[in-house]
Design a protein around this motif. Structure first.
Motif, short mmCIF file in Angstrom:
data_model
loop_
_atom_site.label_atom_id
_atom_site.label_comp_id
_atom_site.label_asym_id
_atom_site.label_seq_id
_atom_site.Cartn_x
_atom_site.Cartn_y
_atom_site.Cartn_z
N HIS A 1 -5.53 27.23 17.00
CA HIS A 1 -5.24 27.87 18.08
C HIS A 1 -3.86 27.61 18.62
O HIS A 1 -2.57 28.36 18.58
CB HIS A 1 -5.81 26.71 19.72
N TRP A 2 -3.25 26.19 18.02
CA TRP A 2 -1.91 25.91 17.82
C TRP A 2 -1.32 26.33 16.64
O TRP A 2 0.37 26.93 16.71
CB TRP A 2 -2.06 24.68 18.38
N ARG A 3 -1.55 26.63 15.04
CA ARG A 3 -1.12 26.46 14.23
C ARG A 3 -0.07 25.79 13.43
O ARG A 3 1.14 25.76 13.62
CB ARG A 3 -0.67 28.57 13.95
N LEU B 1 -11.00 31.84 8.30
CA LEU B 1 -11.63 32.72 8.89
C LEU B 1 -11.29 33.21 9.95
O LEU B 1 -10.02 34.43 10.04
CB LEU B 1 -13.66 33.32 8.95
N ARG B 2 -11.15 33.03 10.52
CA ARG B 2 -10.46 33.04 11.91
C ARG B 2 -9.20 32.33 11.65
O ARG B 2 -8.07 33.02 12.49
CB ARG B 2 -11.32 32.15 13.14
N ALA B 3 -8.69 31.70 11.14
CA ALA B 3 -7.22 31.55 10.94
C ALA B 3 -6.73 32.38 9.82
O ALA B 3 -5.58 31.93 10.09
CB ALA B 3 -6.97 30.53 10.64
N GLY B 4 -7.18 33.59 9.40
CA GLY B 4 -7.00 33.95 8.69
C GLY B 4 -6.74 33.88 7.38
O GLY B 4 -5.52 33.80 6.34
N ARG B 5 -6.74 32.12 6.92
CA ARG B 5 -6.29 31.72 6.03
C ARG B 5 -7.62 32.30 4.74
O ARG B 5 -7.39 32.44 3.42
CB ARG B 5 -6.88 29.92 5.71
N ILE B 6 -8.73 33.03 5.02
CA ILE B 6 -8.79 33.84 4.06
C ILE B 6 -9.45 34.98 4.51
O ILE B 6 -9.78 35.15 5.67
CB ILE B 6 -11.11 32.86 3.51
#
Lengths: 308, 535
Positions: A158-160, B261-266
């Motif tokens: 969420h906060w990255r 996947l949700r973080a766009g890292r894959i």
């Protein structure tokens, strides 16, 4: 001092053989057939199973297996796992990851833990003290996987602020969050230990004497009180360092760090004796070494302790 | 006393500094973040081997599918079509003539010839090499000689007598028995070709496989981290990559892979953990990728135990299993309750082939149970601890058996996964057990022969009629005739019910916003990596 150190090192030899045999026997005693498990549900002919069992000495009795393994080990050969990978290569790739993770966690424990403990200890019964005690109780009460997944989703997704998982960004970026999660329990423990120990010692006679002599507050706390107060803390930090090296299974899993803990966990599931023993052997050596360092540190902290 | 630092400065920080220096001295690994270079990242579990004949793991297939072109591949509807072959033909289903397409190259420049296939298959079928996919070559003549019954004997030769390299473009394969699905078998990853350089140094090959497929290795296999594939410039086949490369990233936790996947890292995840599926549907929207699968769960009976000898008892148990209810309760309604011994994705699946016997009907079950003379003793239910859902549905089944059939004494036997198959192989189970089958290739024969044929089923069920029908199907030249035989065999297995079909799995994947055209087949071809576009 040196004689003491040498004696401790010599004592490590039987400990080393004892632990490795014990670990080997434990893995040996696990039920199931590792070779059959390799194939899972798909059919594997008996001759293939037999060949693989022969190749990895699985048809031998325990002591013969252990003997063959040790003979290889003494020649610097850690053997192979059941898919034919060399164990030394497997572990070589993983030690750096675990070392970085454990050190990061350990530094959090050391720096943040002691700082919080001192802060609370000096303000016993006041708001700071209550905050530290309350906060640390909370952290100790929460299981590591809850803490880990929560931290990952909040700070990573969420906060990255940090990467969610993996070791790709290298040190420190990839290791700060897992290090904090792994060290959270120890950090809380160190803070509480420091606080209590310091608060106790602040009421001791020698502190009153030092104050009466008109020494500065910094000297009284730093030189006299803290030194004494840190003995139990250093003991804990020493033992915990070994635990951090070998006990990062859950954290390594959550943050997808290919470290030793993960490897040991997988290898126990697969009954890969040589891998488990290889990894644990190094852990045992680290434990022995850290314990020795801790014992020697006592002498620095408290001059009354002398080793003969 | 002056000039001395506090202990904190001396011991603590000093030690910390030394250790910190040691830690930083260890080199950090460079990152491979998803970037705008036309490549994409897929998350999966670590493969076990990358030598094609030495693995039956779908995670290995993920990677091998891009590195190698087999002779045949599968269309979207599961039919075998030539890939590295120009043609695969036979007059009698036993002697097969394979023509290899000319002009194909391995990644190291070696030419792909009939010999490349013969060499790879001989290497995999040779018993002392102990390759995991060894038994997949048992159809070929000469296999028995390479895998002697006596475990301590050395095989005489090193090659399968049934393989004859006629010329660089022609391979003649003689099988032990007529086998019409041989072209289908050729799609299985173990049947990939190998270059001479690879066979000369298998250890190096494992770290850096040299294939003939659309992708080649970029660097070595980074164990437990990643495998990077980049397009092979001299690839002449039909699967030209529509992207600049694919990285297979290893995860030990499916939950973590999903978070990444949700973080766009894959960019692609083929399997989202069951517990996260409802959330994934909501969060991913049209990037949620549900698919049918070819994996089906069964409940087998140990027929060597007298108490399970009566087919009516086995049918009664089948009819007290509320497949639809379990599907809703345990699998979010995503699975497909079994109505046949085959999954719906298999060509030749007949809807409702199992009919009433796979339909929840407690009244009829009671009648059959009474006809079979009931059941005495403890009913032990076996399953492995590989997934928590196994226990969940086993409990529901047990409750239903207790309520409807009146068997009160039911025990659960949850066995560690590493032990489960050795237990079944040794026939140590004393009651119904869970097992599943995942298609090697989408033919009814693959399920029926592997799971029910007398020569190697786990139930201890022997039925000559069934065996004969399978063999007739394997001999049949025409598609329709073969299907008729396989169906007849399936009917025999349903009539006797030595193993109850339960439900077919469903897969739930997801993709990132960066990629499109993500197709995941239910076969061993898996994710069609070459088709994925990155934008």
């Amino acid at each position: 001092m040196w004689r003491y150190t040498l004696r401790r090192i010599l004592q490590a030899v039987p400990v080393f053989f004892g632990t490795t045999l014990l670990i080997y026997a434990m893995v040996f005693a696990l039920p199931g057939d590792p070779i059959q498990a390799l194939a899972g549900n798909k059919p594997v002919p008996d001759n293939v199973l037999h060949t693989l069992r022969e190749r990895y000495n699985l048809n031998d009795p325990l002591l013969v297996q252990y003997g063959k393994y040790m003979w290889g080990l003494l020649q610097g050969d850690l053997g192979e796992n059941y898919t034919g990978q060399s164990v030394s290569e497997m572990l070589a790739g993983r030690w750096p990851v675990t070392a970085r993770l454990a050190l990061t966690a350990w530094l959090f424990e050391l720096v943040v833990g002691i700082a919080l403990g001192v802060w609370a200890g000096l303000r016993r019964g006041r708001l700071a003290d209550t905050l530290v005690l309350g906060g640390t109780t909370l952290v100790i009460a929460v299981p590591v996987f809850v803490l880990g997944y929560t931290a990952q989703i909040v700070f990573g997704l969420h906060w990255r602020i940090f990467p969610t998982a993996g070791a790709d960004e290298g040190w420190p970026a990839s290791y700060l969050l897992p290090g904090l999660v792994l060290g959270a329990f120890g950090l809380s423990y160190v803070a509480r230990l420091t606080r209590t120990s310091l608060a106790e010692n602040l009421r001791a006679d020698y502190v009153r004497t030092a104050n009466a002599k008109g020494l500065t507050r910094v000297r009284v706390i730093g030189r006299h009180t803290l030194r004494n107060s840190l003995i139990p803390v250093v003991t804990y930090l020493g033992v915990d360092f070994g635990a951090l090296m070998g006990g990062a299974i859950v954290t390594e899993g959550i943050f997808n760090l290919p470290g030793i803990g993960q490897q040991v966990f997988q290898s126990i599931q697969l009954k890969e004796g040589p891998v488990v023993v290889g990894a644990v052997t190094v852990l045992v050596l680290i434990f022995l070494l850290v314990n020795l360092l801790v014992d020697l540190l006592y002498g620095l902290l408290d001059p009354r302790i002398r080793y003969e | 006393m002056t000039g001395e630092k506090g202990v904190h400065g001396r011991a603590g920080a000093g030690l910390a500094a030394v250790l910190l220096a040691a830690a930083l001295g260890l080199s950090a690994c460079g990152g491979a973040e998803a970037s705008g270079d036309g490549t994409f990242v897929v998350g999966h579990s670590e493969p076990d081997h990358l030598v094609p004949g030495n693995t039956t793991s779908s995670y290995s297939f993920d990677v091998l599918g891009g590195l190698f072109d087999n002779l045949m591949t599968l269309t979207a509807d599961g039919r075998p079509v030539p890939l590295a072959a120009a043609s695969v033909t036979s007059d009698d289903q036993r002697i097969w003539t394979i023509k290899v397409k000319p002009g194909q190259k391995f990644h190291n420049g070696e030419a792909v010839t009939a010999q490349s296939f013969a060499d790879a298959w001989n290497n995999a079928a040779y018993g002392p090499n102990a390759y995991e996919a060894n038994s997949y070559f048992s159809y070929i003549e000469g296999y028995a000689a390479l895998n002697p019954e006596d475990e301590n004997a050395r095989p005489d030769g090193k090659t399968l007598t049934g393989l004859e390299v006629v010329d660089p473009a022609t391979l003649e394969v003689t099988l032990n028995d007529p086998f019409r699905e041989f072209p289908m078998l050729l799609t299985y990853p173990a049947y990939a070709p190998m270059p001479k350089a690879g066979l000369a140094d298998l250890e190096a090959f494992e770290e850096h496989p040299i294939g003939n497929g659309p992708y080649m290795m970029s660097g070595n296999w980074e164990r437990n981290r990643r495998i990077e594939l980049v397009p092979f410039a001299e690839y002449t086949g039909p699967r030209k990559p529509k992207n600049k490369g694919v990285t297979w990233k290893s995860y030990s936790s499916a939950d973590t892979a999903y978070t990444d996947l949700r973080a766009g890292r894959i960019d692609v995840l083929q399997t989202i953990p069951a517990a996260k599926v409802p959330e994934a549907k909501r969060v991913l929207g049209d990037r949620f990728l549900p698919r049918a699968m070819g994996t089906i769960d069964y409940l087998g009976f140990p027929l060597f135990d007298e108490r399970f000898a009566d087919p009516d008892l086995r049918k009664a148990i089948s009819m007290v299993i509320d497949r639809e209810g379990i599907n809703k309760a345990v699998y979010n309604g995503a699975y497909h309750p079994a109505d046949s011994l085959l999954p719906p994705i298999i060509r030749g699946h007949r809807p409702n082939a199992c009919g009433d016997l796979c339909t929840y009907d407690p009244a009829e079950a009671k009648r059959l149970f009474a006809a079979a003379g009931g059941f005495t003793g403890t009913l032990e239910l076996y399953f492995s601890n590989a997934q928590p859902t196994y226990e969940q549905w086993m409990r529901i089944v047990a409750n239903s058996i207790r309520d409807n059939l009146g068997i009160q004494d039911i025990q659960f036997r949850e066995v560690p996964a590493s032990e489960y198959f050795s237990m079944l192989s040794a026939r140590e189970e004393k009651g119904p057990y869970r097992q599943n089958w995942e298609a090697d290739y989408p033919s009814p024969q693959n399920y029926l022969e592997n799971m029910w044929h007398s020569k190697d089923n786990r139930m201890g069920w022997t039925n000559e009629e069934f065996d004969e029908l399978i063999e007739q199907g394997n001999r049949a030249a025409g598609d329709r005739e073969a299907m008729a035989r396989y169906h007849a065999a399936e009917d025999v297995a349903i009539r006797e019910m030595p193993m109850i079909p339960l439900w077919t799995w469903a897969g739930q994947g997801g993709r990132s916003e960066r990629v499109a055209n993500v197709t995941i087949t239910p076969y061993s071809t898996g994710l069609l990596a070459t088709e994925v576009t990155v934008g």
